[in-house]
Scaffold this motif. Structure first.
Motif, PDB file in Angstrom:
ATOM      1  N   ARG A 362      -5.394 -13.190  -0.275  1.00 19.60           N
ATOM      2  CA  ARG A 362      -4.345 -12.385  -0.913  1.00 19.60           C
ATOM      3  C   ARG A 362      -4.893 -11.573  -2.086  1.00 19.60           C
ATOM      4  O   ARG A 362      -4.577 -10.388  -2.235  1.00 19.60           O
ATOM      5  N   GLU A 363      -5.713 -12.191  -2.915  1.00 15.25           N
ATOM      6  CA  GLU A 363      -6.250 -11.468  -4.071  1.00 15.25           C
ATOM      7  C   GLU A 363      -7.159 -10.322  -3.636  1.00 15.25           C
ATOM      8  O   GLU A 363      -7.134  -9.239  -4.212  1.00 15.25           O
ATOM      9  N   ALA A 394       4.269  -5.957  -0.811  1.00 15.60           N
ATOM     10  CA  ALA A 394       4.551  -7.148  -0.005  1.00 15.60           C
ATOM     11  C   ALA A 394       3.568  -8.272  -0.315  1.00 15.60           C
ATOM     12  O   ALA A 394       3.953  -9.452  -0.394  1.00 15.60           O
ATOM     13  N   VAL A 395       2.289  -7.918  -0.502  1.00 13.96           N
ATOM     14  CA  VAL A 395       1.293  -8.944  -0.841  1.00 13.96           C
ATOM     15  C   VAL A 395       1.538  -9.471  -2.249  1.00 13.96           C
ATOM     16  O   VAL A 395       1.410 -10.676  -2.517  1.00 13.96           O
ATOM     17  N   GLN A 396       1.910  -8.579  -3.156  1.00  9.25           N
ATOM     18  CA  GLN A 396       2.177  -9.011  -4.532  1.00  9.25           C
ATOM     19  C   GLN A 396       3.366  -9.979  -4.595  1.00  9.25           C
ATOM     20  O   GLN A 396       3.296 -11.013  -5.255  1.00  9.25           O
ATOM     21  N   VAL A 397       4.441  -9.670  -3.898  1.00 10.33           N
ATOM     22  CA  VAL A 397       5.603 -10.549  -3.965  1.00 10.33           C
ATOM     23  C   VAL A 397       5.315 -11.875  -3.268  1.00 10.33           C
ATOM     24  O   VAL A 397       5.845 -12.929  -3.673  1.00 10.33           O
ATOM     25  N   ALA A 398       4.454 -11.859  -2.240  1.00 11.00           N
ATOM     26  CA  ALA A 398       4.085 -13.103  -1.567  1.00 11.00           C
ATOM     27  C   ALA A 398       3.336 -14.038  -2.507  1.00 11.00           C
ATOM     28  O   ALA A 398       3.386 -15.260  -2.357  1.00 11.00           O
ATOM     29  N   GLY A 399       2.647 -13.434  -3.496  1.00  9.21           N
ATOM     30  CA  GLY A 399       1.930 -14.226  -4.487  1.00  9.21           C
ATOM     31  C   GLY A 399       2.763 -14.546  -5.715  1.00  9.21           C
ATOM     32  O   GLY A 399       2.222 -15.037  -6.717  1.00  9.21           O
ATOM     33  N   GLY A 400       4.062 -14.246  -5.678  1.00  6.45           N
ATOM     34  CA  GLY A 400       4.943 -14.552  -6.801  1.00  6.45           C
ATOM     35  C   GLY A 400       4.942 -13.513  -7.905  1.00  6.45           C
ATOM     36  O   GLY A 400       5.571 -13.711  -8.949  1.00  6.45           O
ATOM     37  N   ARG A 401       4.269 -12.388  -7.682  1.00  6.01           N
ATOM     38  CA  ARG A 401       4.184 -11.346  -8.717  1.00  6.01           C
ATOM     39  C   ARG A 401       5.307 -10.332  -8.488  1.00  6.01           C
ATOM     40  O   ARG A 401       5.079  -9.186  -8.105  1.00  6.01           O
ATOM     41  N   VAL A 402       6.517 -10.783  -8.738  1.00  6.80           N
ATOM     42  CA  VAL A 402       7.709 -10.009  -8.377  1.00  6.80           C
ATOM     43  C   VAL A 402       7.824  -8.736  -9.202  1.00  6.80           C
ATOM     44  O   VAL A 402       8.138  -7.657  -8.675  1.00  6.80           O
ATOM     45  N   GLU A 403       7.617  -8.836 -10.509  1.00  9.98           N
ATOM     46  CA  GLU A 403       7.732  -7.648 -11.368  1.00  9.98           C
ATOM     47  C   GLU A 403       6.714  -6.583 -10.951  1.00  9.98           C
ATOM     48  O   GLU A 403       7.040  -5.391 -10.902  1.00  9.98           O
ATOM     49  N   GLU A 404       5.495  -6.997 -10.651  1.00 13.11           N
ATOM     50  CA  GLU A 404       4.473  -6.039 -10.202  1.00 13.11           C
ATOM     51  C   GLU A 404       4.876  -5.407  -8.883  1.00 13.11           C
ATOM     52  O   GLU A 404       4.704  -4.194  -8.673  1.00 13.11           O
ATOM     53  N   ALA A 405       5.395  -6.219  -7.989  1.00 15.55           N
ATOM     54  CA  ALA A 405       5.819  -5.704  -6.689  1.00 15.55           C
ATOM     55  C   ALA A 405       6.928  -4.673  -6.854  1.00 15.55           C
ATOM     56  O   ALA A 405       6.925  -3.626  -6.185  1.00 15.55           O
ATOM     57  N   CYS A 406       7.866  -4.937  -7.759  1.00 17.96           N
ATOM     58  CA  CYS A 406       8.963  -3.985  -7.976  1.00 17.96           C
ATOM     59  C   CYS A 406       8.431  -2.660  -8.505  1.00 17.96           C
ATOM     60  O   CYS A 406       8.907  -1.583  -8.103  1.00 17.96           O
ATOM     61  N   SER A 437      15.354 -10.184  -1.355  1.00 24.39           N
ATOM     62  CA  SER A 437      16.621 -10.909  -1.210  1.00 24.39           C
ATOM     63  C   SER A 437      16.662 -12.223  -1.993  1.00 24.39           C
ATOM     64  O   SER A 437      17.667 -12.526  -2.653  1.00 24.39           O
ATOM     65  N   PRO A 438      15.590 -13.036  -1.970  1.00 22.51           N
ATOM     66  CA  PRO A 438      15.659 -14.312  -2.712  1.00 22.51           C
ATOM     67  C   PRO A 438      15.701 -14.137  -4.225  1.00 22.51           C
ATOM     68  O   PRO A 438      16.024 -15.089  -4.945  1.00 22.51           O
TER      69      PRO A 438
END
Length: 462
Positions: A362-363, A394-406, A437-438
């Motif tokens: 992922r990284e 999508a990869v960022q949110v999969a790693g829990g980096r929601v703010e970055e993904a947004c 969604s989550p």
């Protein structure tokens, strides 16, 4: 109700000098070559019924077209036979044995006709059609003699250059606006002007091969744009047509380029083993050896991705290194074909990231997606840029980096709202909503805002 006699078919059989029994025998030969066992029982009674107005079923019209084309030394289409049924045949092994000059006008006509196109776009992507013909097919196609010209125009090198320039222009539109913009104009040009060139008198055998290559590249581009817009069965038909044109041009690098695109499509649709088979074929013999370094890098990186998709991580890593070496050897003194002018560091980084994502790194995927975003000319390659941003988020949110993904997805939506018409882009927005969604009700304001923005975008394009 009495059927209307098919005078078109009767006239062509008379021109061929065939009795009903001879026509049936020629039909069976083509069916046997194409491994269509269901049609080897056809007899003179069937031919009589077809002349009498009965519509043959399934692939039968195409088989008869092929038999008559061989006899009359010119392309015969189902429409010329008087078969007006708009239902396109399903793709099968037979497609590899139909002369492309038979397929091209009928496919283009179906694509542009609203009623017939609804059947094409509603067709199913065919896994069985991904099985490539044997090696002797490629040899036969490269040495085949074209059907007799039906157009009086003389075709020279300048005509080839015109088709190449038009292909480059359409490719630029695709990169900037996506496969949903301009493809109908491309298809109209392909089925009219380009078909006329292919039916003309060539100044030399070299010019003929060049024109077939140019037509193959334009057909490939139509397939790629259909793929980008989510019309997968239609894309598959254009890719198959493009491979046949490239094979008749004896242009292995172009064949490899198209097989690579077919592999890309198969992998994206989840047919990983078939994708690997196609990617492996794109790397065989002169398809790879005769290609330029930039072309070889593109073939190699998709091959790496196909290996990763079936879990062969070590082999994928090795293939990635080879692709990087190929691209690094692409110097300014090497003349590249127009079709790969866009494959550079950004494209290599994008495909490398997809490979690392498949490998579970992922990284590494985030790093390479970011490199792709950083090095791409976003205004020139807007469609690919936003697809990369969609994947990165999508990869960022999969790693829990929601703010970055947004933040990443917000940039993607900026690009989409600037006039990109692409099925892949639309799917990226659907994925944004699904993946956020989550988080919408977990006190993440950015997620709620972006989800609402994505919903608004989809309501406008649907």
């Amino acid at each position: 109700m009495a059927r209307t006699r098919n005078e078109h078919l009767a006239a062509l059989l008379a021109e061929a000098g065939w009795s009903r029994a001879q026509a049936a025998a020629a039909f069976i030969r083509v069916a046997q070559e194409s491994k269509l066992d269901d049609f080897t029982h056809i007899g003179r009674g069937h031919i009589t019924m077809w002349v009498g107005g009965t519509m043959p079923s399934g692939q039968a019209p195409i088989v008869l077209c092929q038999a008559l084309s061989r006899r009359l030394k010119r392309p015969i289409t189902p429409e010329e036979l008087g078969f007006s049924d708009p239902t396109p045949p399903t793709q099968s092994a037979l497609d590899w044995h139909i002369d492309p000059l038979i397929v091209l006008p009928d496919l283009g006509r179906s694509d542009l006709n609203a009623d017939r196109r609804s059947l094409l776009t509603g067709a199913v992507y065919s896994i069985t059609a991904l099985a490539l013909p044997r090696e002797d097919w490629w040899v036969e196609m490269a040495s085949s003699q074209p059907l007799s010209p039906v157009d009086s125009r003389r075709v020279g090198r300048g005509d080839v250059a015109i088709v190449q320039d038009m292909t480059a222009a359409f490719s630029r539109v695709d990169q900037q606006r996506g496969g949903g913009h301009g493809r109908r104009a491309l298809v109209e040009y392909l089925r009219t002007d380009v078909t006329s060139f292919l039916h003309g008198h060539f100044a030399s055998e070299h010019v003929r091969r060049e024109m077939y290559s140019a037509a193959g590249e334009l057909s490939y581009l139509s397939g790629w744009m259909a793929f980008d817009n989510g019309d997968h069965a239609l894309a598959q038909k254009y890719f198959t047509l493009a491979v046949k044109l490239a094979a008749q041009a004896d242009d292995p690098p172009l064949s490899g380029h198209i097989l690579r695109a077919m592999a890309h499509q198969a992998i994206d649709l989840g047919f990983h083993q078939q994708g690997l088979d196609l990617a492996s074929a794109s790397m065989e013999g002169q398809r790879y050896a005769a290609a330029t370094p930039r072309e070889r890098a593109l073939l190699g990186v998709v091959y790496a991705r196909s290996l990763a998709a079936i879990g062969k991580k070590r082999a994928a890593a090795k293939a990635l290194l080879n692709a990087e070496d190929d691209l690094s050897s692409a110097g300014p003194g090497i003349q590249e074909p127009n079709r790969t002018f866009f494959f550079a560091e950004a494209s290599l980084a994008h495909e490398t990231a997809c490979t690392l994502r498949e490998c579970g790194d992922r990284e590494g995927a985030v790093r390479e997606f970011n490199r792709s975003v950083r090095t791409r000319k976003a205004t020139t390659f807007r469609r690919t840029h936003l697809v990369t941003l969609g994947y990165l988020g999508a990869v960022q949110v999969a790693g829990g980096r929601v703010e970055e993904a947004c933040a990443t997805w917000s940039r993607a939506l900026d690009a989409m709202e600037d006039g990109v018409y692409s099925g892949r882009a639309r799917q990226a927005v659907i994925d944004i909503r699904r993946l956020l969604s989550p988080y919408r009700n977990r006190g993440v304001p950015a997620a709620a805002r972006l989800s609402a923005r994505a919903t608004g975008y989809l309501s406008q394009v649907d």
